[in-house]
Each structure stands twice: as C-alpha cells, then as structure tokens.
Scaffold this motif. Sequence first.
Motif, short mmCIF file in Angstrom:
data_model
loop_
_atom_site.label_atom_id
_atom_site.label_comp_id
_atom_site.label_asym_id
_atom_site.label_seq_id
_atom_site.Cartn_x
_atom_site.Cartn_y
_atom_site.Cartn_z
N ASN A 10 0.81 -1.22 0.00
CA ASN A 10 0.00 0.00 0.00
C ASN A 10 0.84 1.27 0.00
O ASN A 10 0.46 2.29 0.53
CB ASN A 10 -0.99 0.01 1.17
CG ASN A 10 -2.09 -0.99 0.96
OD1 ASN A 10 -2.59 -1.16 -0.15
ND2 ASN A 10 -2.48 -1.68 2.01
N THR A 26 -0.97 3.75 -4.17
CA THR A 26 -2.04 3.61 -3.17
C THR A 26 -1.92 4.69 -2.10
O THR A 26 -2.91 5.32 -1.72
CB THR A 26 -2.01 2.22 -2.51
OG1 THR A 26 -2.09 1.23 -3.54
CG2 THR A 26 -3.17 2.03 -1.56
N TYR A 27 -0.72 4.92 -1.63
CA TYR A 27 -0.47 5.96 -0.63
C TYR A 27 -0.86 7.34 -1.18
O TYR A 27 -1.51 8.13 -0.50
CB TYR A 27 1.01 5.93 -0.24
CG TYR A 27 1.40 6.98 0.76
CD1 TYR A 27 1.20 6.78 2.12
CD2 TYR A 27 1.98 8.17 0.35
CE1 TYR A 27 1.55 7.74 3.05
CE2 TYR A 27 2.34 9.14 1.26
CZ TYR A 27 2.12 8.92 2.61
OH TYR A 27 2.48 9.88 3.52
N ASN A 80 -4.65 7.74 -1.40
CA ASN A 80 -5.20 8.07 -0.08
C ASN A 80 -5.02 9.55 0.23
O ASN A 80 -5.92 10.18 0.78
CB ASN A 80 -4.56 7.21 1.00
CG ASN A 80 -5.00 5.76 0.92
OD1 ASN A 80 -6.06 5.44 0.42
ND2 ASN A 80 -4.15 4.88 1.39
N ASP A 113 -7.67 11.65 -1.22
CA ASP A 113 -9.00 11.28 -0.72
C ASP A 113 -9.67 10.19 -1.55
O ASP A 113 -10.90 10.12 -1.63
CB ASP A 113 -9.91 12.50 -0.59
CG ASP A 113 -9.46 13.43 0.51
OD1 ASP A 113 -8.94 12.93 1.53
OD2 ASP A 113 -9.62 14.66 0.35
N ASN A 127 -9.91 6.51 -1.12
CA ASN A 127 -9.58 5.52 -0.10
C ASN A 127 -10.11 4.13 -0.39
O ASN A 127 -9.78 3.18 0.31
CB ASN A 127 -10.08 5.99 1.26
CG ASN A 127 -9.45 7.31 1.65
OD1 ASN A 127 -8.23 7.42 1.69
ND2 ASN A 127 -10.26 8.31 1.91
N ASP A 128 -10.94 3.99 -1.40
CA ASP A 128 -11.51 2.69 -1.74
C ASP A 128 -10.67 2.06 -2.84
O ASP A 128 -11.01 2.12 -4.02
CB ASP A 128 -12.96 2.88 -2.19
CG ASP A 128 -13.71 1.56 -2.29
OD1 ASP A 128 -13.20 0.54 -1.81
OD2 ASP A 128 -14.81 1.57 -2.86
N THR A 129 -9.53 1.49 -2.46
CA THR A 129 -8.61 0.90 -3.43
C THR A 129 -8.33 -0.55 -3.07
O THR A 129 -8.45 -0.96 -1.92
CB THR A 129 -7.26 1.65 -3.45
OG1 THR A 129 -6.64 1.52 -2.18
CG2 THR A 129 -7.45 3.13 -3.78
#
Length: 75
Positions: free
Chosen positions: A27, A31-32, A35, A38, A40-42
């Motif tokens: 992550n 991915t970081y 996030n 905003d 966040n649904d990964t």
Amino acid sequence: MAQRLAEATESGALAVGLIGLGHVAYNEGVTYQLNALDVNDTLSLLPWQMSDCSLSDPTLPDPALADAVYILADD
C-alpha cells in the motif's frame, strides 16, 4: 499515476490501473498517493510465480504485500 486515477473516479466511475509491483506493494506508492488525494476505496492485486509455491518449501507472499495475490503458471 495517482492523480489521473483520482481524476477518473471523480464522477463515481471505476478506475483500473495496471501498475508495476513496486508502485503498489504494501500500500505504498500509488495507493499511498491515492489516499492523500482522498481516494480511499482501493484494492491491489499482484502476481506470484507458481515456482515460489512449491509444496516442499512453500514461499508464500507476505499477507501485507497486497489485498490479493494470484498465481502465475511457470513457463
């Protein structure tokens, strides 16, 4: 990469990125960054070689590596 994926999801659409292992493992990377934008649904799905899963000496991937791992057959 993360910026473009975030933009693609603004209308509620599903966005799929084909990204190298180093950019999504644990992550981190994209991915970081998602996030931080905003998003966040990964989920991350990463390959693992069949030869790394032998029964005599199983080398299983670290569960924190990705949300899911799929096995690739050896050539």
